[in-house]
Design an enzyme around this catalytic site. Structure first.
Site, PDB file in Angstrom:
ATOM      1  N   HIS A   1      36.232   8.173 -40.683  1.00  0.00           N
ATOM      2  CA  HIS A   1      37.378   7.648 -39.947  1.00  0.00           C
ATOM      3  C   HIS A   1      38.234   6.838 -40.910  1.00  0.00           C
ATOM      4  O   HIS A   1      37.736   6.267 -41.876  1.00  0.00           O
ATOM      5  CB  HIS A   1      36.843   6.762 -38.809  1.00  0.00           C
ATOM      6  CG  HIS A   1      37.858   6.310 -37.821  1.00  0.00           C
ATOM      7  ND1 HIS A   1      38.731   5.268 -38.074  1.00  0.00           N
ATOM      8  CD2 HIS A   1      38.136   6.731 -36.557  1.00  0.00           C
ATOM      9  CE1 HIS A   1      39.485   5.069 -37.007  1.00  0.00           C
ATOM     10  NE2 HIS A   1      39.155   5.951 -36.071  1.00  0.00           N
TER      11      HIS A   1
ATOM     12  N   GLN B   1      30.266   5.655 -33.452  1.00  0.00           N
ATOM     13  CA  GLN B   1      29.975   6.813 -32.606  1.00  0.00           C
ATOM     14  C   GLN B   1      28.483   7.022 -32.385  1.00  0.00           C
ATOM     15  O   GLN B   1      28.087   7.986 -31.728  1.00  0.00           O
ATOM     16  CB  GLN B   1      30.578   8.078 -33.241  1.00  0.00           C
ATOM     17  CG  GLN B   1      32.083   8.051 -33.393  1.00  0.00           C
ATOM     18  CD  GLN B   1      32.824   8.027 -32.067  1.00  0.00           C
ATOM     19  OE1 GLN B   1      32.294   8.406 -31.032  1.00  0.00           O
ATOM     20  NE2 GLN B   1      34.073   7.570 -32.088  1.00  0.00           N
TER      21      GLN B   1
ATOM     22  N   LYS C   1      33.477   1.430 -26.953  1.00  0.00           N
ATOM     23  CA  LYS C   1      32.965   2.798 -26.911  1.00  0.00           C
ATOM     24  C   LYS C   1      31.597   2.885 -26.231  1.00  0.00           C
ATOM     25  O   LYS C   1      31.056   3.979 -26.067  1.00  0.00           O
ATOM     26  CB  LYS C   1      32.877   3.368 -28.332  1.00  0.00           C
ATOM     27  CG  LYS C   1      34.219   3.501 -29.051  1.00  0.00           C
ATOM     28  CD  LYS C   1      34.046   4.067 -30.446  1.00  0.00           C
ATOM     29  CE  LYS C   1      35.330   4.000 -31.262  1.00  0.00           C
ATOM     30  NZ  LYS C   1      36.374   4.897 -30.761  1.00  0.00           N
TER      31      LYS C   1
ATOM     32  N   CYS D   1      42.326  10.101 -36.427  1.00  0.00           N
ATOM     33  CA  CYS D   1      42.163   9.111 -37.509  1.00  0.00           C
ATOM     34  C   CYS D   1      41.249   9.649 -38.605  1.00  0.00           C
ATOM     35  O   CYS D   1      40.399   8.926 -39.144  1.00  0.00           O
ATOM     36  CB  CYS D   1      41.635   7.792 -36.965  1.00  0.00           C
ATOM     37  SG  CYS D   1      42.753   6.959 -35.838  1.00  0.00           S
TER      38      CYS D   1
END
Length: 406
Positions: free
Chosen positions: A121, A201, A224, A361
């Protein structure tokens, strides 16, 4: 896992968008928030809104207890050895920038190497670009296999005795690749390098044990993982954090202030200058409780099944191109023939289906894939196979709308 019961905890999911029941497939960008988190934020602002650490009155004491209680929840969630290793930040980006600015500025010099990958990212690329320019260090990229995975042999070749930092995401936000960060940490440590793991993530979707990974730094975001926006975590090994200088200066992080010099508080507070993100931390603590009640193993298993089901169903659509390895985390990134991802996402939105479109991104990775943009459907604990069926129906609708490109 009772997905229906889980879905009932998320008020936002029970609405229509453009006349259709909402199908939210953009949790990699931000997850939705369960009632438990929303109510905790409301409780804080209604019941004990106050600054922390500074007052002895009842509201201040309650706020401090909840704020520091959330830190302990984070510590257990990632299995850090001490709360001194848990620093609250605005998110993954701030956490990575803190390490790049503080650790990098003090430890990098010309001839040193910073190793990252093309799948990172932007938040795990640009800080290292900037600190490399400032210190004269060299930025190196670990090569990717054609399916977007990393071979340990390539990691061993790229990480050398000149390497001072390895910065790598545990799970790719585009490819769904689950990187072998534990093994890469071992390789880095054999060369006396430190490793930062971008867990943005991974932390929401799988059990994290920073001691087992032997990560020197680990960064993730609350929004997230069912928590509020504006709150994140930087984990760092105590010995490293103790040697690092703060990057923000002001109230809260000081010990003594004299006219011409000052000293800092002990960890973790020396890295939390100013009024901290109190409500965000309290909300993150509630999100951790929520995820723990369900179980990270169950969440990961559910998402794995959804990803496999999605790939099987989506590959039946003519013109479908799916990117990334077969074994992956809970997301599918794709293109449909020559339909631009933004057009695709617009048609899906008209059907009440929310997906992400763009470069995510990750522009270097887009160039590696030889595309300008992709669409992405990402799954979480509240998604169902029926929603994936809706996605496939929406893709068929997109085909009909753009029939001339097929």
């Amino acid at each position: 896992m009772d997905v229906k019961a889980v879905r009932n905890e998320f008020p936002i999911l029970h609405q229509e968008v453009n006349g259709h029941p909402l199908v939210y497939l953009d949790s990699s960008a931000t997850s939705q928030k369960p009632r438990k988190v929303i109510e905790k934020l409301d409780e804080y602002y209604r019941g004990y809104n106050s600054n922390v650490h500074r007052g002895v009155h009842t509201l201040g004491t309650k706020a401090t207890d909840e704020y520091e209680g959330a830190r302990e929840k984070v510590r257990r969630f990632i299995n850090a050895s001490s709360i001194q290793e848990v620093i609250f930040t605005r998110g993954t980006t701030t956490a990575i920038n803190t390490v790049a600015s503080s650790y990098g500025r003090a430890n990098f010099q010309p001839g040193d190497e910073i190793v990252i990958t093309p799948m990172e990212h932007h938040s795990n690329i640009i800080p290292w670009q900037q600190i490399a320019k400032e210190t004269g260090a060299t930025l190196k990229y670990m090569p990717l296999q054609p399916d977007g995975t990393i071979r340990l042999e390539d990691a061993k070749e790229t990480i050398t005795s000149n390497t001072k930092m390895v910065a790598i995401m545990q799970v790719s936000n585009v490819l769904g690749t689950i990187n072998p960060v534990k093994e890469i940490a071992r390789i880095a440590h054999e060369q006396n390098a430190v490793i930062l793991v971008d867990g943005a993530q991974s932390a929401p979707h799988m059990k994290i044990d920073v001691q087992d990974l032997d990560a020197d730094f680990f960064a993730f975001s609350g929004h997230k993982m069912c928590g509020p926006t504006g709150i994140g975590v930087l984990y760092g090994k105590k010995a490293l954090l103790n040697d690092m200088e703060p990057v923000e200066f002001g109230g809260e992080m000081i010990d003594f202030v004299n006219l011409y010099d000052s000293t800092w508080k002990e960890l973790p507070w020396k890295f939390e200058g100013g009024t901290p993100i109190i409500a965000g931390a309290v909300g993150l603590g509630a999100a951790i409780d929520f995820l723990n009640d369900i179980g990270l193993d169950q969440i990961q298993e559910h998402e794995h099944k959804l990803a496999q089901y999605a790939m099987d169903r989506m590959q039946t659509v003519e013109g479908m191109q799916i990117y990334g390895p077969e074994e992956r985390a809970g997301l599918v990134t794709f293109n449909l023939a020559d339909v631009h991802p933004h057009d695709l996402a617009t048609v899906l939105d008209a059907e009440g289906i929310a997906v992400r479109a763009g470069h995510h991104c990750a522009q270097p990775l887009m160039r590696w894939l030889d595309v300008s943009a992709t669409a992405r459907a990402s799954f979480y604990l509240y998604n169902t196979e029926e929603e994936i069926d809706r996605l496939v129906e929406g893709l068929q609708t997109t085909k009909e709308y753009f029939g001339d490109v097929f």
